[in-house]
Design an enzyme around this catalytic site. Structure first.
Site, PDB file in Angstrom:
ATOM      1  CB  VAL A  64       9.194 -14.632  -9.226  1.00  0.00           C
ATOM      2  CG1 VAL A  64       9.865 -15.919  -9.763  1.00  0.00           C
ATOM      3  CG2 VAL A  64       8.938 -15.644  -7.567  1.00  0.00           C
ATOM      4  CG  ASN A  90       5.577 -23.146  -5.308  1.00  0.00           C
ATOM      5  OD1 ASN A  90       4.348 -24.092  -4.086  1.00  0.00           O
ATOM      6  ND2 ASN A  90       6.746 -23.523  -5.085  1.00  0.00           N
ATOM      7  CB  SER A 142      -1.822 -19.803   2.891  1.00  0.00           C
ATOM      8  OG  SER A 142      -1.691 -20.290   4.209  1.00  0.00           O
ATOM      9  CE1 TYR A 155       3.197 -17.962   3.726  1.00  0.00           C
ATOM     10  CE2 TYR A 155       0.986 -18.454   5.019  1.00  0.00           C
ATOM     11  CZ  TYR A 155       1.379 -18.805   4.255  1.00  0.00           C
ATOM     12  OH  TYR A 155       2.089 -20.075   2.883  1.00  0.00           O
ATOM     13  CB  ALA A 156      -2.986 -13.704   7.508  1.00  0.00           C
ATOM     14  CB  ALA A 157      -0.907  -9.322   5.100  1.00  0.00           C
ATOM     15  CB  SER A 158       1.887 -12.070   1.691  1.00  0.00           C
ATOM     16  OG  SER A 158       1.375 -13.545   2.290  1.00  0.00           O
ATOM     17  CE  LYS A 159       1.690 -17.967   0.864  1.00  0.00           C
ATOM     18  NZ  LYS A 159       1.327 -18.212  -0.198  1.00  0.00           N
ATOM     19  CB  ILE A 188       0.848 -29.119   3.042  1.00  0.00           C
ATOM     20  CG1 ILE A 188       0.001 -28.533   2.409  1.00  0.00           C
ATOM     21  CG2 ILE A 188       1.680 -30.072   1.848  1.00  0.00           C
ATOM     22  CD1 ILE A 188      -0.994 -29.478   2.802  1.00  0.00           C
TER      23      ILE A 188
HETATM   24  P1  NAI Z   1       9.444 -24.187   0.919  1.00  0.00           P
HETATM   25  O1  NAI Z   1      10.175 -23.360   1.279  1.00  0.00           O
HETATM   26  O2  NAI Z   1       9.752 -26.050   0.465  1.00  0.00           O
HETATM   27  O3  NAI Z   1       9.251 -23.623  -0.892  1.00  0.00           O
HETATM   28  C1  NAI Z   1       9.275 -23.075  -0.907  1.00  0.00           C
HETATM   29  C2  NAI Z   1      10.266 -22.281  -2.701  1.00  0.00           C
HETATM   30  O4  NAI Z   1      10.293 -21.386  -3.298  1.00  0.00           O
HETATM   31  C3  NAI Z   1      11.521 -23.340  -2.587  1.00  0.00           C
HETATM   32  O5  NAI Z   1      11.943 -23.788  -3.564  1.00  0.00           O
HETATM   33  C4  NAI Z   1      12.360 -21.265  -2.759  1.00  0.00           C
HETATM   34  O6  NAI Z   1      13.658 -21.139  -3.805  1.00  0.00           O
HETATM   35  C5  NAI Z   1      11.313 -20.539  -3.274  1.00  0.00           C
HETATM   36  N1  NAI Z   1      11.354 -19.152  -3.399  1.00  0.00           N
HETATM   37  C6  NAI Z   1      10.952 -18.526  -2.112  1.00  0.00           C
HETATM   38  N2  NAI Z   1      11.231 -17.289  -2.885  1.00  0.00           N
HETATM   39  C7  NAI Z   1      11.635 -16.647  -4.095  1.00  0.00           C
HETATM   40  C8  NAI Z   1      11.432 -15.668  -4.827  1.00  0.00           C
HETATM   41  N3  NAI Z   1      11.641 -14.567  -4.400  1.00  0.00           N
HETATM   42  N4  NAI Z   1      12.197 -16.473  -6.276  1.00  0.00           N
HETATM   43  C9  NAI Z   1      12.112 -17.788  -6.992  1.00  0.00           C
HETATM   44  N5  NAI Z   1      11.995 -18.943  -5.411  1.00  0.00           N
HETATM   45  C10 NAI Z   1      11.811 -18.062  -4.417  1.00  0.00           C
HETATM   46  O7  NAI Z   1       7.764 -24.327   1.262  1.00  0.00           O
HETATM   47  P2  NAI Z   1       6.023 -24.989   0.585  1.00  0.00           P
HETATM   48  O8  NAI Z   1       6.286 -25.143   2.012  1.00  0.00           O
HETATM   49  O9  NAI Z   1       6.757 -25.860  -0.010  1.00  0.00           O
HETATM   50  O10 NAI Z   1       5.501 -23.499  -0.106  1.00  0.00           O
HETATM   51  C11 NAI Z   1       5.352 -23.756  -1.324  1.00  0.00           C
HETATM   52  C12 NAI Z   1       4.220 -22.671  -1.733  1.00  0.00           C
HETATM   53  O11 NAI Z   1       2.989 -23.160  -0.845  1.00  0.00           O
HETATM   54  C13 NAI Z   1       4.264 -21.483  -0.667  1.00  0.00           C
HETATM   55  O12 NAI Z   1       3.698 -20.090  -0.909  1.00  0.00           O
HETATM   56  C14 NAI Z   1       3.518 -21.741   0.481  1.00  0.00           C
HETATM   57  O13 NAI Z   1       3.382 -19.778   1.431  1.00  0.00           O
HETATM   58  C15 NAI Z   1       2.302 -22.185   0.519  1.00  0.00           C
HETATM   59  N6  NAI Z   1       1.842 -22.713   1.725  1.00  0.00           N
HETATM   60  C16 NAI Z   1       3.111 -23.819   2.267  1.00  0.00           C
HETATM   61  C17 NAI Z   1       1.829 -24.473   3.152  1.00  0.00           C
HETATM   62  C18 NAI Z   1       3.108 -25.775   4.066  1.00  0.00           C
HETATM   63  O14 NAI Z   1       1.965 -26.088   5.389  1.00  0.00           O
HETATM   64  N7  NAI Z   1       3.632 -25.697   4.139  1.00  0.00           N
HETATM   65  C19 NAI Z   1       0.595 -24.102   3.596  1.00  0.00           C
HETATM   66  C20 NAI Z   1      -0.386 -23.010   3.016  1.00  0.00           C
HETATM   67  C21 NAI Z   1       0.311 -22.366   1.878  1.00  0.00           C
END
Ligand code: NAI
Length: 248
Positions: A64, A90, A142, A155-159, A188
């Site tokens: 994406v 997401n 985030s 990461y902070a800059a991106s968010k 999370i």
């Molecule tokens: P995760 O690593 O478990 O899942 C990320 C998903 O994004 C995966 O399915 C991966 O295949 C997909 N992905 C990554 N790059 C991609 C790309 N270029 N094209 C298509 N798909 C891609 O991550 P999680 O923990 O579920 O996080 C989801 C979102 O929530 C992220 O944006 C993360 O930054 C944000 N977030 C997570 C926190 C946490 O504590 N887990 C805290 C704050 C924000």
């Protein structure tokens, strides 16, 4: 059901928070187009699990953060589903290190995926929602994008960028009844955070007033509210889901 007859695109939904959002939305009658980087066993499993709840569901292999791939993805979803009411951006990655050790590649990679993917997907979906005269976009930021964090300047800059981008789109799209909001999870428990050492995890939890990490479904419930017709007058909102962390 809150999302009956609606179609949602959810990026990065084969695991973690994205998968929880897909499950929650499907329970509410939403048809789900989701993506991850590759079409593997997990994607097929998720497709089956969602379809078993009685909704149309299809997984797509998409990067994406690639402009052309995002355009082609949205066009294909339109062909398969006929309309798109909700977009949840997401997909995201981390690549942490202290700034003094952070390389240019680490910075470009994280900003290039996290922020650029939101741009690519929003650009692709905007003409469709504009023509429909409705839509809800939920971007996953985030708390780190609000408060900053050690070892996460990229990461902070991106968010933080996602917040500025979303608020600009919210202004531009509001007159066409397209809402854009940002959900900012705190700590999370997902596969992404499973790599965090236990000692560090305990330190983080001790700083959270609720003294525990959040669950992916707790984030999904906030996304459901913002995606649904329960809040037709809410746009440009930054909603932290963080158990009361102070600087969020
Ligand atoms: P995760 O690593 O478990 O899942 C990320 C998903 O994004 C995966 O399915 C991966 O295949 C997909 N992905 C990554 N790059 C991609 C790309 N270029 N094209 C298509 N798909 C891609 O991550 P999680 O923990 O579920 O996080 C989801 C979102 O929530 C992220 O944006 C993360 O930054 C944000 N977030 C997570 C926190 C946490 O504590 N887990 C805290 C704050 C924000």
């Amino acid at each position: 059901m809150l999302l009956e007859n609606k179609v949602a695109i959810i990026t990065g939904a084969t695991r973690g928070i994205g998968l929880a959002i897909a499950r929650r939305f499907a329970k509410e009658g939403c048809q789900i187009a989701f993506c991850a980087r590759s079409r593997n066993e997990k994607m097929i499993q998720v497709e089956q699990e969602l379809a078993d709840t009685g909704v149309q569901a299809k997984g797509y292999a998409v990067n994406v953060a690639d402009y052309q791939e995002a355009q082609a993805f949205v066009a294909e979803v339109m062909q398969d589903f006929g309309h798109i009411d909700i977009l949840v951006n997401n997909a995201g990655i981390t690549d942490d290190s202290a700034l003094k050790r952070m390389t240019e590649e680490q910075f470009d990679h994280v900003v290039g995926v996290n922020l650029k993917s939101v741009f690519c997907m929003t650009k692709a979906i905007q003409p469709i929602m504009w023509k429909q005269g409705h839509g809800s976009i939920v971007n996953i930021g985030s708390v780190v994008g609000i408060a900053g964090n050690y070892n996460q300047a990229n990461y902070a800059a991106s968010k933080a960028g996602i917040i500025g981008f979303s608020k600009s789109c919210a202004k531009e799209f509001a007159a066409r009844n397209i809402r854009v909001n940002i959900v900012c999870p705190g700590f999370i428990e997902t596969e992404m955070t499973a790599e965090v050492p236990t000692e560090l995890m305990n330190t983080w939890c001790s700083r959270i007033p609720m003294k525990r990490p959040g669950t992916a479904d707790e984030v999904a419930q906030a996304c459901l509210f913002l995606a649904s017709d329960m809040c037709p007058y809410i746009t440009s909102v930054v909603l932290p889901i963080c158990g009361g962390m102070e600087d969020a």
